[in-house]
Design a protein around this motif. Structure first.
Motif, PDB file in Angstrom:
ATOM      1  N   VAL A  55       0.838  -1.194   0.000  1.00  0.00           N
ATOM      2  CA  VAL A  55       0.000   0.000   0.000  1.00  0.00           C
ATOM      3  C   VAL A  55       0.878   1.251   0.000  1.00  0.00           C
ATOM      4  CG1 VAL A  55      -1.811   1.256   1.227  1.00  0.00           C
ATOM      5  CG2 VAL A  55      -1.860  -1.235   1.151  1.00  0.00           C
ATOM      6  N   GLU A  56       1.967   1.205   0.781  1.00  0.00           N
ATOM      7  CA  GLU A  56       2.903   2.338   0.805  1.00  0.00           C
ATOM      8  C   GLU A  56       3.496   2.560  -0.593  1.00  0.00           C
ATOM      9  OE1 GLU A  56       3.714   4.530   3.094  1.00  0.00           O
ATOM     10  OE2 GLU A  56       2.557   3.674   4.742  1.00  0.00           O
ATOM     11  N   ALA A  57       3.874   1.476  -1.251  1.00  0.00           N
ATOM     12  CA  ALA A  57       4.483   1.579  -2.582  1.00  0.00           C
ATOM     13  C   ALA A  57       3.495   2.200  -3.561  1.00  0.00           C
ATOM     14  CB  ALA A  57       4.923   0.205  -3.078  1.00  0.00           C
ATOM     15  N   PHE A  58       2.235   1.800  -3.440  1.00  0.00           N
ATOM     16  CA  PHE A  58       1.185   2.336  -4.310  1.00  0.00           C
ATOM     17  C   PHE A  58       1.055   3.845  -4.123  1.00  0.00           C
ATOM     18  CE2 PHE A  58      -3.248   3.699  -4.677  1.00  0.00           C
ATOM     19  CZ  PHE A  58      -3.531   3.323  -5.978  1.00  0.00           C
ATOM     20  N   ALA A  59       0.896   4.252  -2.853  1.00  0.00           N
ATOM     21  CA  ALA A  59       0.688   5.671  -2.548  1.00  0.00           C
ATOM     22  C   ALA A  59       1.924   6.482  -2.911  1.00  0.00           C
ATOM     23  CB  ALA A  59       0.349   5.835  -1.072  1.00  0.00           C
ATOM     24  N   GLY A 119       2.232   1.217 -13.347  1.00  0.00           N
ATOM     25  CA  GLY A 119       2.385  -0.180 -12.926  1.00  0.00           C
ATOM     26  C   GLY A 119       1.641  -0.465 -11.638  1.00  0.00           C
ATOM     27  N   GLU A 120       1.710   0.462 -10.679  1.00  0.00           N
ATOM     28  CA  GLU A 120       1.024   0.275  -9.389  1.00  0.00           C
ATOM     29  C   GLU A 120      -0.494   0.270  -9.581  1.00  0.00           C
ATOM     30  OE1 GLU A 120       1.993  -0.440  -6.384  1.00  0.00           O
ATOM     31  OE2 GLU A 120       4.145  -0.408  -6.769  1.00  0.00           O
ATOM     32  N   PHE A 121      -1.002   1.199 -10.388  1.00  0.00           N
ATOM     33  CA  PHE A 121      -2.445   1.255 -10.613  1.00  0.00           C
ATOM     34  C   PHE A 121      -2.930   0.023 -11.367  1.00  0.00           C
ATOM     35  CE2 PHE A 121      -4.723   5.134  -9.348  1.00  0.00           C
ATOM     36  CZ  PHE A 121      -3.682   5.829  -8.750  1.00  0.00           C
ATOM     37  N   ALA A 122      -2.094  -0.477 -12.268  1.00  0.00           N
ATOM     38  CA  ALA A 122      -2.509  -1.627 -13.079  1.00  0.00           C
ATOM     39  C   ALA A 122      -2.591  -2.905 -12.241  1.00  0.00           C
ATOM     40  CB  ALA A 122      -1.556  -1.817 -14.253  1.00  0.00           C
ATOM     41  N   LYS A 123      -2.045  -2.865 -11.012  1.00  0.00           N
ATOM     42  CA  LYS A 123      -2.160  -4.044 -10.125  1.00  0.00           C
ATOM     43  C   LYS A 123      -3.544  -4.147  -9.496  1.00  0.00           C
ATOM     44  CE  LYS A 123       2.627  -4.040  -8.444  1.00  0.00           C
ATOM     45  NZ  LYS A 123       3.393  -3.568  -7.258  1.00  0.00           N
ATOM     46  N   LEU A 124      -4.295  -3.058  -9.514  1.00  0.00           N
ATOM     47  CA  LEU A 124      -5.633  -3.063  -8.902  1.00  0.00           C
ATOM     48  C   LEU A 124      -6.552  -3.980  -9.701  1.00  0.00           C
ATOM     49  CD1 LEU A 124      -6.072   0.763  -8.199  1.00  0.00           C
ATOM     50  CD2 LEU A 124      -5.559  -1.015  -6.540  1.00  0.00           C
ATOM     51  N   PRO A 125      -7.488  -4.651  -9.028  1.00  0.00           N
ATOM     52  CA  PRO A 125      -8.365  -5.581  -9.738  1.00  0.00           C
ATOM     53  C   PRO A 125      -9.247  -4.855 -10.742  1.00  0.00           C
ATOM     54  CG  PRO A 125      -9.141  -5.240  -7.489  1.00  0.00           C
ATOM     55  CD  PRO A 125      -7.817  -4.548  -7.603  1.00  0.00           C
ATOM     56  N   GLY A 126      -9.307  -5.382 -11.953  1.00  0.00           N
ATOM     57  CA  GLY A 126     -10.174  -4.798 -12.986  1.00  0.00           C
ATOM     58  C   GLY A 126      -9.605  -3.562 -13.649  1.00  0.00           C
ATOM     59  N   VAL A 127      -8.361  -3.219 -13.325  1.00  0.00           N
ATOM     60  CA  VAL A 127      -7.736  -2.040 -13.931  1.00  0.00           C
ATOM     61  C   VAL A 127      -6.623  -2.512 -14.872  1.00  0.00           C
ATOM     62  CG1 VAL A 127      -6.451   0.093 -13.496  1.00  0.00           C
ATOM     63  CG2 VAL A 127      -8.279  -0.597 -11.935  1.00  0.00           C
ATOM     64  N   GLU A 136      -1.815  14.395  -2.720  1.00  0.00           N
ATOM     65  CA  GLU A 136      -1.393  14.020  -1.369  1.00  0.00           C
ATOM     66  C   GLU A 136      -2.570  13.462  -0.582  1.00  0.00           C
ATOM     67  OE1 GLU A 136       1.521  13.912   0.135  1.00  0.00           O
ATOM     68  OE2 GLU A 136       2.708  14.791  -1.488  1.00  0.00           O
ATOM     69  N   ALA A 137      -3.726  14.108  -0.692  1.00  0.00           N
ATOM     70  CA  ALA A 137      -4.916  13.673   0.042  1.00  0.00           C
ATOM     71  C   ALA A 137      -5.335  12.279  -0.406  1.00  0.00           C
ATOM     72  CB  ALA A 137      -6.071  14.659  -0.180  1.00  0.00           C
ATOM     73  N   PHE A 138      -5.229  12.033  -1.701  1.00  0.00           N
ATOM     74  CA  PHE A 138      -5.576  10.730  -2.251  1.00  0.00           C
ATOM     75  C   PHE A 138      -4.663   9.650  -1.658  1.00  0.00           C
ATOM     76  CE2 PHE A 138      -4.622   7.445  -5.378  1.00  0.00           C
ATOM     77  CZ  PHE A 138      -5.886   6.961  -5.657  1.00  0.00           C
ATOM     78  N   ALA A 139      -3.356   9.893  -1.748  1.00  0.00           N
ATOM     79  CA  ALA A 139      -2.387   8.904  -1.275  1.00  0.00           C
ATOM     80  C   ALA A 139      -2.496   8.725   0.236  1.00  0.00           C
ATOM     81  CB  ALA A 139      -0.981   9.344  -1.660  1.00  0.00           C
ATOM     82  N   ASN A 140      -2.730   9.842   0.925  1.00  0.00           N
ATOM     83  CA  ASN A 140      -2.800   9.812   2.372  1.00  0.00           C
ATOM     84  C   ASN A 140      -4.005   9.027   2.871  1.00  0.00           C
ATOM     85  OD1 ASN A 140      -3.522  11.451   5.116  1.00  0.00           O
ATOM     86  ND2 ASN A 140      -1.328  11.269   4.714  1.00  0.00           N
TER      87      ASN A 140
END
Lengths: 205, 205
Positions: A43-47, B15-23, B44-48
């Motif tokens: 999750v950290e890597a993603f963010a 690459g990180e986003f593509a690991k999400l299911p269905g993405v 920042e708010a999103f990641a946080n």
């Protein structure tokens, strides 16, 4: 679903994901719960990937493509043909043209097309910097590779009016029948153009 | 698309986003470029939101629902009927039942259903803790609200075998024709059950 979130933290995360384009609240919930099941490091890597990108990504000072450095990989590659510039709307289009492996020149990323309905005028795009680039010399040909929509055509014409006095060769990507398409399903305008703009045939295409 | 990323940072984020299911990679690219166009604070708010959720979210020690506190909002609400426990697969199912506003008891989140094909046995689920909860007393009825699949039925039966000796009342959510459905399109098994398990009619449903 009349949502009764059991956790305010969950609610906030789902709310953030639901702001992404094309992601509804149910999908956001699914994505967040997926991440919640992963290891903390994952999750950290993603963010971290997205915040680092936002913080450190630059836009090439020459072509305005996204870049890790002041000047992008393409503009700073001496193997590329610096006398040809391909004008595209966005970063994805650069990647699409690169993927064809048919182009060895440089790019110019406009950041969109002229679209009065969306409030996007020439001043919102990197058109002045394109004109400056051409004025600076060394460019023989500018290839217009914008969307074949009314907005794309308007932008093409606007750029034509700006660059034409400078005496640079201007071309536009070919419009015609897509490879693999059958003629009977092609629209009339496209088919008409493909006949008018027919190319000499010498056995191979 | 044979991807030629102009930026390593962009490549990592996609690459990180593509690991999400269905993405897929194209969707991931679209989401990342969307975030890249937002203000730094928005990103920042999103990641946080997601890292905070992962770091601070707890699972209720009573029902295993997600919670910001040791015991979740539902379990610690004195207005709820603590003598009834509804057994569900996951957090989303708690929210789905809550959204109906038809249930005032507590929950027990199993964390899935028994599924040998996915390597999920009873030991991977919160079944022992459910048995302990019932043994501890104070619970009159356990409502089984699992998916109406073979895995759900298997899990229902397993729980039944565990709880039956304890003399607690066991019930399962009604299976029948969905509200708004037409009979001719209902499958035979569902329609058959809805006839066998018909309910007394007194003018209103």
């Amino acid at each position: 679903m009349n949502e009764q979130f059991p956790s305010a933290l969950l609610e906030r995360a789902v709310g953030e994901f639901a702001k992404l384009p094309g992601v509804g609240r149910k999908t956001a919930m699914r994505l967040v719960l997926h991440l919640l099941r992963q290891e903390p490091e994952t999750v950290e890597a993603f963010a971290n990937a997205i915040t680092t990108l936002k913080r450190e990504a630059k836009f090439c000072k020459v072509c305005h493509n996204i870049s890790d450095t002041e000047t992008c990989r393409i503009c700073s590659n001496p193997q590329r043909d610096a006398s040809t510039v391909c004008v595209v709307e966005n970063i994805r289009d650069v990647m699409a043209v690169e993927a064809t492996q048919q182009y060895r020149g440089l790019y110019h990323v406009l950041g969109g097309v002229i679209s009065p309905i969306d409030g996007i005028g020439p001043g919102d795009l990197q058109i002045d910097s394109l004109v400056e680039r051409v004025k600076a010399g060394g460019i023989n040909e500018v290839i217009l590779a914008l969307s074949t929509t009314m907005e794309g055509d308007t932008t093409n014409f606007y750029i034509y009016r700006k660059l034409e006095p400078l005496g640079v060769k201007l071309s536009v990507i070919a419009r015609g029948i897509a490879v693999g398409d059958e003629l009977e399903y092609a629209d009339e305008v496209t088919l008409g153009r493909s006949i008018v703009n027919r190319t000499p045939f010498s056995g191979v295409i």
